[in-house]
Write a protein that holds these residues in place. Structure first.
Motif, mmCIF file in Angstrom:
data_model
loop_
_atom_site.group_PDB
_atom_site.id
_atom_site.type_symbol
_atom_site.label_atom_id
_atom_site.label_comp_id
_atom_site.label_asym_id
_atom_site.label_seq_id
_atom_site.Cartn_x
_atom_site.Cartn_y
_atom_site.Cartn_z
ATOM 1 N N ASN A 184 38.509 45.412 33.907
ATOM 2 C CA ASN A 184 39.750 44.707 33.580
ATOM 3 C C ASN A 184 39.809 43.309 34.185
ATOM 4 O OD1 ASN A 184 40.033 45.464 36.261
ATOM 5 N ND2 ASN A 184 42.218 45.848 36.092
ATOM 6 N N LEU A 185 38.905 42.965 35.063
ATOM 7 C CA LEU A 185 38.959 41.629 35.651
ATOM 8 C C LEU A 185 38.712 40.551 34.619
ATOM 9 C CD1 LEU A 185 35.756 40.889 37.768
ATOM 10 C CD2 LEU A 185 35.939 42.812 36.221
ATOM 11 N N TYR A 186 37.957 40.862 33.549
ATOM 12 C CA TYR A 186 37.755 39.859 32.506
ATOM 13 C C TYR A 186 39.016 39.674 31.672
ATOM 14 C CZ TYR A 186 32.943 40.370 33.925
ATOM 15 O OH TYR A 186 31.801 40.412 34.672
ATOM 16 N N ASP A 187 39.777 40.751 31.450
ATOM 17 C CA ASP A 187 41.051 40.632 30.745
ATOM 18 C C ASP A 187 42.012 39.752 31.529
ATOM 19 O OD1 ASP A 187 40.055 42.372 28.852
ATOM 20 O OD2 ASP A 187 40.904 44.144 29.800
ATOM 21 N N ALA A 188 41.906 39.774 32.855
ATOM 22 C CA ALA A 188 42.833 39.005 33.686
ATOM 23 C C ALA A 188 42.695 37.508 33.450
ATOM 24 C CB ALA A 188 42.589 39.328 35.163
ATOM 25 N N ARG A 198 46.560 43.086 36.658
ATOM 26 C CA ARG A 198 45.995 44.138 35.813
ATOM 27 C C ARG A 198 45.382 45.161 36.764
ATOM 28 N NH1 ARG A 198 45.940 42.641 30.500
ATOM 29 N NH2 ARG A 198 44.649 44.463 30.031
ATOM 30 N N VAL A 199 46.041 46.297 36.844
ATOM 31 C CA VAL A 199 45.662 47.341 37.795
ATOM 32 C C VAL A 199 45.056 48.500 37.017
ATOM 33 C CG1 VAL A 199 46.450 48.826 39.671
ATOM 34 C CG2 VAL A 199 47.597 46.631 39.248
ATOM 35 N N ARG A 238 43.688 39.669 38.918
ATOM 36 C CA ARG A 238 44.659 38.660 38.499
ATOM 37 C C ARG A 238 43.936 37.358 38.195
ATOM 38 N NH1 ARG A 238 49.790 36.646 42.055
ATOM 39 N NH2 ARG A 238 48.585 34.732 42.254
ATOM 40 N N GLY A 239 44.327 36.706 37.115
ATOM 41 C CA GLY A 239 43.765 35.411 36.789
ATOM 42 C C GLY A 239 44.354 34.336 37.677
ATOM 43 N N ALA A 257 38.987 34.930 37.515
ATOM 44 C CA ALA A 257 39.607 36.230 37.761
ATOM 45 C C ALA A 257 39.251 36.649 39.179
ATOM 46 C CB ALA A 257 39.118 37.275 36.764
ATOM 47 N N ILE A 258 40.268 37.027 39.931
ATOM 48 C CA ILE A 258 40.068 37.542 41.287
ATOM 49 C C ILE A 258 40.359 39.029 41.243
ATOM 50 C CG2 ILE A 258 40.709 37.331 43.708
ATOM 51 C CD1 ILE A 258 39.721 34.715 42.603
#
Length: 477
Positions: free
Chosen positions: A364-368, A376-377, A393-394, A409-410
Motif C-alpha cells: 500500500n505504500l505505492y498507493d500512498a 493508508r494502513v 503516507r505520501g 511514500a513513507i
C-alpha cells in the motif's frame, strides 16, 4: 493471551554467542563466569547442543547490554534474504542451494555468510556498472562495488547498531540541557545558541539566491543559510544538524571509524546519517518521546504536533528507540518514490529488504503516493508467513523553482503482533493480511497478476495453451 504474546521457541544461537564473546575479548571461562554459567554449559550453547534459555537471554541483556532480539532465530531475516537472492542467481542456481542449507550457514557461520552476501552484492553492483558503462560508451569506470554498494554498506552499518547510538543520545541530552531547549518554539533558542557559541547567524534566503540548495553552511561569512522552501517545522532540525557538525565532530568521527566501512565516501555518508540522528535526538528526547508514544498508542499525528517535527522525522526517530531496558516498539521505515526506488531504509533486522530490483507493487505504500497526506494502513503477509502492519503516507516536498514537487511514500511498519498497541491499527480489527512479497525475484507466489519477473529460484515453464493469473509460469525448481 495478549495479542503480542507468543510462546518462546527454542533458540539456538551458538555462533552469535561465540561472536559476542570474541568481540568482548573474553575466554569461555570468563564469559561463563560473567553470565553465571559453567564453562562446559557455555561450550554446549556455543556448539548449538543446548538452546539458549530465557534465563540466559536475560543474563546476556544484563551483563553485556545487548538486545535479546538479536539472538532470536528470526533476527537474521535480512541476511537470509541476501543469501537466497545470491543462490538464485543464474551463476549459482545450478548448485541448487536450498533455503535450509542457507539458513544453516547463516546460523552456524554468520560472518562467512555475511562475507558471501557482500561479495555477491559487490558482484551485482560491478556487473550493473559495467553494463551501464558499455551502454554509454563514455565516462570513467565505476568504482569497485559502485555507489549502490557504498550506500548498502552504510545501511548495513546502521542496522548492525539497530539504528541506536547511546553516545549521541547522551551528547544530545547534554546540549539540550545547556540550551534549555523545550518542545515548543525552538527555532529562536537554537539560532541564538549558534550565534553566541559558534558565531554563526541563521538567515532565511530566497530560493533563487540559494540556487536550489536547502541548507548551506557559509564558513567565510559565518552564516547558516536556509532556503525559504524549508518548511517551518524542519528549520530547527537543520539547525540541530549544523550543531552536530560544529560541536560533535570528534564523536562522529569516532563512531564512523568504529563502523569499519569500506571507503572514505561511505564514512562521510555514515557521518551525515549520524548528524541527522543527533538532530532527531536533540529535538525529540528519548525518554519524553517513548513516554508520549506509549501514552498516545503511537499516534503519529499527535507525536508530530507535540514535538513539532515532520512525519518523516517522527517515523525515523521511532526506529531508534532501542535502548536496553527502555525500548519502544521495533519499527522499520522505508521511503520510496513512484518508480519504486528506495531512498531511505531503516530496520533491516525486522523485515528483509530487496537489495536489487523494485519492490512489491501490492504494497500500500505505492498507493500512498497518489493520495499525499492521507494514511493508508494495512496488514500484509510475506511468502514465509511473516505478518506485519504498515502505516503509509505520501509526502510532498518542494523542488527547486521550475521543477514539479517531489512526492515520496513513507511507510512505518512492525510485526503484526504489535498492532494492538498502535492506534492506527484499530480500523483493521478482523482484517485478513494481504499477500505481498519482498520483490518479484524473491517471491514464490504463482497467482500474482502483478508479477513483473519470474522468481530467480524457479524454473521458467511457459505453456502456449495456458495463461494463468501470473504472466509467467514456473516449476518447482
Amino acid at each position: 493471551m495478549p495479542q503480542d504474546a507468543r510462546p518462546l521457541e527454542k533458540i539456538f544461537a551458538g555462533a552469535r554467542l561465540r561472536r559476542l564473546r570474541r568481540e568482548r575479548g573474553l575466554t569461555q571461562a570468563d564469559a561463563a563466569a560473567a553470565l553465571g554459567l559453567s564453562a562446559s554449559y557455555l561450550n554446549l550453547l556455543e556448539r548449538n547442543q543446548r538452546p539458549v534459555t530465557a534465563r540466559v537471554l536475560l543474563s546476556l541483556a544484563d551483563t553485556f547490554d545487548v538486545d535479546v532480539r538479536t539472538f532470536a532465530n528470526e533476527s537474521d531475516r535480512q541476511l537470509q534474504a541476501d543469501l537466497q537472492e545470491a543462490a538464485a542467481d543464474p551463476l549459482l542456481s545450478t548448485m541448487e542451494l536450498d533455503r535450509m542449507e542457507l539458513n544453516e550457514l547463516a546460523d552456524a557461520h554468520p560472518r562467512i555468510a555475511e562475507a558471501f552476501a557482500k561479495l555477491y552484492q559487490s558482484y551485482r553492483e560491478t556487473t550493473a556498472a559495467t553494463a551501464d558503462l558499455a551502454t554509454r560508451m563514455s565516462g570513467p569506470a565505476a568504482a569497485l562495488g559502485g555507489p549502490g554498494a557504498i550506500l548498502e554498506s552504510v545501511r548495513d552499518a546502521l542496522d548492525a547498531r539497530q539504528n541506536h547510538f547511546p553516545e549521541l543520545e547522551e551528547a544530545a541530552d547534554t546540549l539540550r540541557a545547556r540550551i534549555g531547549l523545550k518542545n515548543r518554539n525552538r527555532d529562536g533558542l537554537l539560532a541564538a545558541y549558534l550565534q553566541e557559541t559558534q558565531g554563526f547567524a541563521v538567515r532565511i534566503l530566497d530560493e533563487e539566491i540559494m540556487a536550489g540548495a536547502r541548507r548551506r553552511l557559509d564558513f567565510h561569512g559565518r552564516r547558516l543559510l536556509l532556503s525559504e522552501a524549508v518548511p517551518h517545522v524542519s528549520r530547527a532540525f537543520h539547525m540541530a544538524v549544523t550543531l552536530a557538525t560544529l560541536e560533535q565532530g570528534a564523536l562522529l568521527e569516532e563512531l564512523a571509524e568504529a563502523a569499519d566501512l569500506p571507503s572514505p565516501e561511505a564514512r562521510k555518508l555514515y557521518r551525515i546519517g549520524l548528524s541527522n540522528y543527533f538532530a532527531g535526538a536533540l529535538l525529540m528526547p528519548y525518554d519524553d518521546l517513548l513516554q508520549a508514544a506509549e501514552t498516545t498508542r503511537y499516534d503519529l499525528d499527535r507525536l508530530q504536533r507535540r514535538f513539532e517535527v515532520s512525519f518523516e522525522q517522527i517515523c525515523h526517530r521511532l526506529t531508534t528507540l532501542n535502548r536496553n531496558g527502555a525500548r519502544g516498539l521495533p519499527f522499520f521505515m522505508i521511503r520510496v518514490d513512484a518508480a519504486g526506488n528506495v531512498s531511505k531504509r531503516f530496520g533491516g533486522g525486522i523485515i528483509s529488504f530487496a537489495r536489487s530490483g523494485g519492490g512489491c507493487a501490492r504494497w500500500n505504500l505505492y498507493d500512498a503516493i497518489s493520495t499525499p497526506e492521507r494514511y493508508r494502513v494495512d496488514a500484509h503477509e510475506l511468502p514465509d508467513g511473516m505478518k506485519f502492519l504498515s502505516i503509509a503516507r505520501g509526502q510532498i516536498s518542494e523542488a527547486p523553482t521550475g521543477q514539479p514537487p517531489v512526492v515520496h511514500a513513507i511507510v512505518l511498519g512492525c510485526e503484526w503482533s504489535h498492532a494492538g498497541r498502535i492506534v492506527h491499527a484499530d480500523t483493521l480489527t478482523g482484517a485478513d493480511p494481504s499477500p505481498v512479497g519482498i520483490t518479484c525475484r524473491l517471491c514464490d507466489r504463482d497467482d500474482c497478476a502483478q508479477r513483473a519477473f519470474p522468481p530467480l529460484n524457479r524454473k521458467l515453464e511457459m505453456d502456449p495453451h495456458l495463461l494463468g493469473a501470473s504472466p509467467y509460469g514456473f516449476g518447482d525448481n
